[in-house]
Scaffold this motif. Structure first.
Motif, PDB file in Angstrom:
ATOM      1  N   VAL A   7       3.151  -7.102   0.087  1.00  0.00           N
ATOM      2  CA  VAL A   7       2.750  -6.372   1.124  1.00  0.00           C
ATOM      3  C   VAL A   7       3.968  -5.571   1.623  1.00  0.00           C
ATOM      4  O   VAL A   7       5.145  -5.801   1.391  1.00  0.00           O
ATOM      5  CB  VAL A   7       2.312  -7.507   2.228  1.00  0.00           C
ATOM      6  CG1 VAL A   7       1.271  -8.313   1.650  1.00  0.00           C
ATOM      7  CG2 VAL A   7       3.507  -8.351   2.693  1.00  0.00           C
ATOM      8  N   GLY A   8       3.470  -4.829   2.546  1.00  0.00           N
ATOM      9  CA  GLY A   8       4.528  -3.773   3.022  1.00  0.00           C
ATOM     10  C   GLY A   8       3.970  -2.412   3.291  1.00  0.00           C
ATOM     11  O   GLY A   8       2.795  -2.158   2.999  1.00  0.00           O
ATOM     12  N   TYR A   9       5.016  -1.558   3.243  1.00  0.00           N
ATOM     13  CA  TYR A   9       4.819   0.128   3.203  1.00  0.00           C
ATOM     14  C   TYR A   9       5.715   0.890   2.882  1.00  0.00           C
ATOM     15  O   TYR A   9       6.822   0.533   2.731  1.00  0.00           O
ATOM     16  CB  TYR A   9       3.926   0.529   4.509  1.00  0.00           C
ATOM     17  CG  TYR A   9       4.961   0.313   5.514  1.00  0.00           C
ATOM     18  CD1 TYR A   9       4.884   1.368   6.335  1.00  0.00           C
ATOM     19  CD2 TYR A   9       5.363  -0.690   6.377  1.00  0.00           C
ATOM     20  CE1 TYR A   9       5.874   1.590   7.374  1.00  0.00           C
ATOM     21  CE2 TYR A   9       5.989  -0.452   7.459  1.00  0.00           C
ATOM     22  CZ  TYR A   9       6.452   0.573   8.170  1.00  0.00           C
ATOM     23  OH  TYR A   9       7.082   0.730   9.289  1.00  0.00           O
ATOM     24  N   VAL A  38      -1.433  -3.317   2.755  1.00  0.00           N
ATOM     25  CA  VAL A  38      -0.583  -2.487   3.373  1.00  0.00           C
ATOM     26  C   VAL A  38      -0.243  -2.679   4.784  1.00  0.00           C
ATOM     27  O   VAL A  38      -1.519  -2.852   5.546  1.00  0.00           O
ATOM     28  CB  VAL A  38      -0.934  -0.798   2.933  1.00  0.00           C
ATOM     29  CG1 VAL A  38      -0.026  -0.095   3.977  1.00  0.00           C
ATOM     30  CG2 VAL A  38      -0.746  -0.620   1.697  1.00  0.00           C
ATOM     31  N   VAL A  39       0.865  -2.870   5.303  1.00  0.00           N
ATOM     32  CA  VAL A  39       0.921  -3.363   6.592  1.00  0.00           C
ATOM     33  C   VAL A  39       1.771  -2.368   7.211  1.00  0.00           C
ATOM     34  O   VAL A  39       3.118  -2.054   7.065  1.00  0.00           O
ATOM     35  CB  VAL A  39       1.651  -4.755   6.828  1.00  0.00           C
ATOM     36  CG1 VAL A  39       1.585  -5.433   8.037  1.00  0.00           C
ATOM     37  CG2 VAL A  39       1.251  -5.765   5.832  1.00  0.00           C
ATOM     38  N   LEU A  40       1.368  -1.798   8.522  1.00  0.00           N
ATOM     39  CA  LEU A  40       1.825  -0.762   9.219  1.00  0.00           C
ATOM     40  C   LEU A  40       2.270  -0.994  10.808  1.00  0.00           C
ATOM     41  O   LEU A  40       1.217  -0.436  11.497  1.00  0.00           O
ATOM     42  CB  LEU A  40       1.369   0.574   8.953  1.00  0.00           C
ATOM     43  CG  LEU A  40       1.893   1.671   9.670  1.00  0.00           C
ATOM     44  CD1 LEU A  40       3.173   2.410   8.902  1.00  0.00           C
ATOM     45  CD2 LEU A  40       0.907   3.137   9.527  1.00  0.00           C
ATOM     46  N   PRO A  41       3.205  -1.673  11.255  1.00  0.00           N
ATOM     47  CA  PRO A  41       3.145  -2.138  12.665  1.00  0.00           C
ATOM     48  C   PRO A  41       4.004  -1.031  13.363  1.00  0.00           C
ATOM     49  O   PRO A  41       5.043  -1.373  14.054  1.00  0.00           O
ATOM     50  CB  PRO A  41       4.219  -3.324  12.570  1.00  0.00           C
ATOM     51  CG  PRO A  41       4.767  -3.416  11.325  1.00  0.00           C
ATOM     52  CD  PRO A  41       3.948  -2.552  10.304  1.00  0.00           C
ATOM     53  N   ALA A  46      -7.428   2.362  -2.302  1.00  0.00           N
ATOM     54  CA  ALA A  46      -8.184   0.962  -2.093  1.00  0.00           C
ATOM     55  C   ALA A  46      -7.493  -0.118  -1.803  1.00  0.00           C
ATOM     56  O   ALA A  46      -8.023  -1.155  -2.248  1.00  0.00           O
ATOM     57  CB  ALA A  46      -9.319   0.848  -3.447  1.00  0.00           C
ATOM     58  N   ARG A  47      -6.485   0.127  -0.939  1.00  0.00           N
ATOM     59  CA  ARG A  47      -5.811  -1.249  -0.104  1.00  0.00           C
ATOM     60  C   ARG A  47      -6.340  -1.540   1.116  1.00  0.00           C
ATOM     61  O   ARG A  47      -6.199  -0.335   1.853  1.00  0.00           O
ATOM     62  CB  ARG A  47      -4.271  -0.808  -0.543  1.00  0.00           C
ATOM     63  CG  ARG A  47      -3.811  -0.622  -1.736  1.00  0.00           C
ATOM     64  CD  ARG A  47      -3.944  -2.059  -2.696  1.00  0.00           C
ATOM     65  NE  ARG A  47      -3.384  -2.120  -3.978  1.00  0.00           N
ATOM     66  CZ  ARG A  47      -4.375  -1.672  -5.062  1.00  0.00           C
ATOM     67  NH1 ARG A  47      -5.692  -1.532  -4.608  1.00  0.00           N
ATOM     68  NH2 ARG A  47      -3.967  -1.845  -6.209  1.00  0.00           N
ATOM     69  N   PRO A  48      -6.582  -2.485   1.599  1.00  0.00           N
ATOM     70  CA  PRO A  48      -6.671  -2.888   3.085  1.00  0.00           C
ATOM     71  C   PRO A  48      -5.550  -2.467   3.898  1.00  0.00           C
ATOM     72  O   PRO A  48      -4.636  -2.670   3.447  1.00  0.00           O
ATOM     73  CB  PRO A  48      -7.252  -4.469   3.101  1.00  0.00           C
ATOM     74  CG  PRO A  48      -6.502  -4.785   1.755  1.00  0.00           C
ATOM     75  CD  PRO A  48      -6.588  -3.871   0.891  1.00  0.00           C
ATOM     76  N   VAL A  49      -5.642  -1.905   5.001  1.00  0.00           N
ATOM     77  CA  VAL A  49      -4.697  -1.997   5.904  1.00  0.00           C
ATOM     78  C   VAL A  49      -4.724  -2.721   7.135  1.00  0.00           C
ATOM     79  O   VAL A  49      -5.753  -2.999   7.791  1.00  0.00           O
ATOM     80  CB  VAL A  49      -4.874  -0.422   6.351  1.00  0.00           C
ATOM     81  CG1 VAL A  49      -3.673  -0.014   7.288  1.00  0.00           C
ATOM     82  CG2 VAL A  49      -4.700   0.644   5.167  1.00  0.00           C
ATOM     83  N   VAL A  50      -3.372  -3.383   7.467  1.00  0.00           N
ATOM     84  CA  VAL A  50      -3.076  -4.005   8.802  1.00  0.00           C
ATOM     85  C   VAL A  50      -2.359  -3.073   9.680  1.00  0.00           C
ATOM     86  O   VAL A  50      -1.002  -2.946   9.027  1.00  0.00           O
ATOM     87  CB  VAL A  50      -2.717  -5.293   8.615  1.00  0.00           C
ATOM     88  CG1 VAL A  50      -2.454  -6.056  10.121  1.00  0.00           C
ATOM     89  CG2 VAL A  50      -3.735  -6.317   7.957  1.00  0.00           C
ATOM     90  N   ALA A  51      -2.595  -2.589  10.809  1.00  0.00           N
ATOM     91  CA  ALA A  51      -1.998  -1.748  11.513  1.00  0.00           C
ATOM     92  C   ALA A  51      -1.848  -2.003  13.103  1.00  0.00           C
ATOM     93  O   ALA A  51      -2.984  -2.514  13.528  1.00  0.00           O
ATOM     94  CB  ALA A  51      -1.936  -0.567  11.089  1.00  0.00           C
ATOM     95  N   GLU A  96      -0.838 -12.039  15.871  1.00  0.00           N
ATOM     96  CA  GLU A  96      -1.865 -11.441  15.419  1.00  0.00           C
ATOM     97  C   GLU A  96      -2.013 -10.717  13.999  1.00  0.00           C
ATOM     98  O   GLU A  96      -2.813 -10.615  13.273  1.00  0.00           O
ATOM     99  CB  GLU A  96      -2.823 -10.727  16.445  1.00  0.00           C
ATOM    100  CG  GLU A  96      -2.974 -11.390  17.749  1.00  0.00           C
ATOM    101  CD  GLU A  96      -3.767 -10.524  18.681  1.00  0.00           C
ATOM    102  OE1 GLU A  96      -4.273  -9.617  18.444  1.00  0.00           O
ATOM    103  OE2 GLU A  96      -3.798 -11.081  19.909  1.00  0.00           O
ATOM    104  N   LEU A  97      -1.017  -9.988  14.219  1.00  0.00           N
ATOM    105  CA  LEU A  97      -0.373  -9.235  12.839  1.00  0.00           C
ATOM    106  C   LEU A  97      -0.435 -10.042  11.910  1.00  0.00           C
ATOM    107  O   LEU A  97      -0.943  -9.691  10.570  1.00  0.00           O
ATOM    108  CB  LEU A  97       0.588  -8.413  13.144  1.00  0.00           C
ATOM    109  CG  LEU A  97       1.143  -7.292  11.811  1.00  0.00           C
ATOM    110  CD1 LEU A  97       0.216  -5.963  12.068  1.00  0.00           C
ATOM    111  CD2 LEU A  97       2.678  -7.116  12.120  1.00  0.00           C
ATOM    112  N   ARG A  98       0.188 -11.143  11.824  1.00  0.00           N
ATOM    113  CA  ARG A  98       0.530 -12.305  10.970  1.00  0.00           C
ATOM    114  C   ARG A  98      -1.049 -12.632  10.432  1.00  0.00           C
ATOM    115  O   ARG A  98      -1.041 -13.048   9.330  1.00  0.00           O
ATOM    116  CB  ARG A  98       1.341 -13.226  11.235  1.00  0.00           C
ATOM    117  CG  ARG A  98       1.960 -14.105  10.377  1.00  0.00           C
ATOM    118  CD  ARG A  98       3.013 -15.171  10.884  1.00  0.00           C
ATOM    119  NE  ARG A  98       4.012 -14.541  11.557  1.00  0.00           N
ATOM    120  CZ  ARG A  98       4.361 -14.763  12.724  1.00  0.00           C
ATOM    121  NH1 ARG A  98       3.856 -15.479  13.680  1.00  0.00           N
ATOM    122  NH2 ARG A  98       5.638 -13.902  13.027  1.00  0.00           N
TER     123      ARG A  98
END
Length: 204
Positions: A37-39, A110-113, A130-135, A161-163
Motif C-alpha cells: 500500500v502507499g503512493y 493507494v493511500v493518500l492522506p 484500477a486501484r481502490p483509493v483511500v484518501a 478511520e484511515l486505518r
C-alpha cells in the motif's frame, strides 16, 4: 458593471484529463513480493507521508505480508527515512521514480492522506490503473474519488478511520477489485483526455 455581467453568466468546469494507461505495467520486482500500500508523490509538508506511515504501523504488525511504499523526493523525505528505519524493508522509500504508474500499479490499495490537494492527479492515476483509493476528503479529491464506489474518503486527521478503511480493502479483495474497476470506468467516462479535449473544444 463588468463583475455583475460576469456573475450572471453560467459556467462549466472542465476537469483535468489523462491518457488512459494500459493495465500491463512493468511493476518493480520488489512490489511483486507480498502486498503493498502507499503512493507516489513529492515529499512536501502537508502531503501526508508521515500520516501514511503512522496509519500503516499497526497494520504492518497485524499483516506480516504487508509493506508500505512511499515513492518520491522532496524536503521531508530525510525525516521519513529516519522515522521508518526501525521497520527495515517493510517500508520502501525509493526516492524519485521515472515511471510512477508502474509503482502505483504494484499497490493493492493507494493511500493518500494528503491535507492539501487541488485536484489530485495521483488519485486519478490510481483509479485509471484500477486501484481502490483511500484518501482524505480535502480540496479537489472528492471531485475525483467517489466515496463508496471508487474508494473511501476520510476526514483529514482521522488516522483510525484511515486505518479501518485500508484494512477493509485488504480483508475484502473482491470489494477492492470492484472499486478499482469502478475507478477505471469513471476515468474513462469523465477524465479521459480525448473526452476532456472534445468538451473543451465544444465550449469554444
Amino acid at each position: 458593471q463588468m463583475e455583475s455581467e460576469l456573475g450572471s453568466r453560467s459556467y462549466q468546469v472542465v476537469p483535468n484529463g489523462i491518457v488512459l494507461p494500459s493495465l500491463e505495467r512493468k511493476i518493480p520486482d520488489r512490489l511483486r513480493r507480498g502486498r503493498w500500500v502507499g503512493y507516489v508523490s513529492s515529499f512536501m509538508p502537508g502531503k501526508g507521508q508521515d500520516e501514511d506511515l503512522r496509519a500503516a504501523l499497526p497494520l504492518l504488525t497485524g499483516n506480516p505480508d504487508l509493506n508500505l511504499l512511499l515513492a518520491g523526493d522532496g524536503p521531508t523525505r530525510a525525516t521519513l527515512i529516519e522515522q521508518a528505519a526501525s521497520l527495515g524493508e517493510r517500508v520502501w522509500l525509493p526516492g524519485h521514480v521515472e515511471n510512477p504508474l508502474d509503482y502505483l500499479a504494484g499497490m493493492q490499495v493507494v493511500v493518500l492522506p494528503s491535507r492539501e490537494e487541488t485536484f489530485s492527479l495521483v488519485c486519478l492515476e490510481a483509479m485509471a490503473l484500477a486501484r481502490p483509493v483511500v484518501a482524505y476528503n480535502v480540496g479537489g479529491v472528492p471531485e475525483v474519488v467517489e466515496d463508496g464506489l471508487t474508494g473511501t474518503l476520510v476526514e483529514a486527521g482521522r488516522l483510525g478511520e484511515l486505518r479501518v478503511a485500508l484494512q477493509g480493502y485488504l480483508d475484502d479483495p473482491q470489494r477492492a477489485h470492484l472499486h478499482g474497476r469502478n475507478g477505471r470506468q469513471r476515468v474513462l467516462e469523465s477524465f479521459d483526455m480525448e473526452r476532456v479535449l472534445d468538451h473543451t473544444l465544444g465550449l469554444y
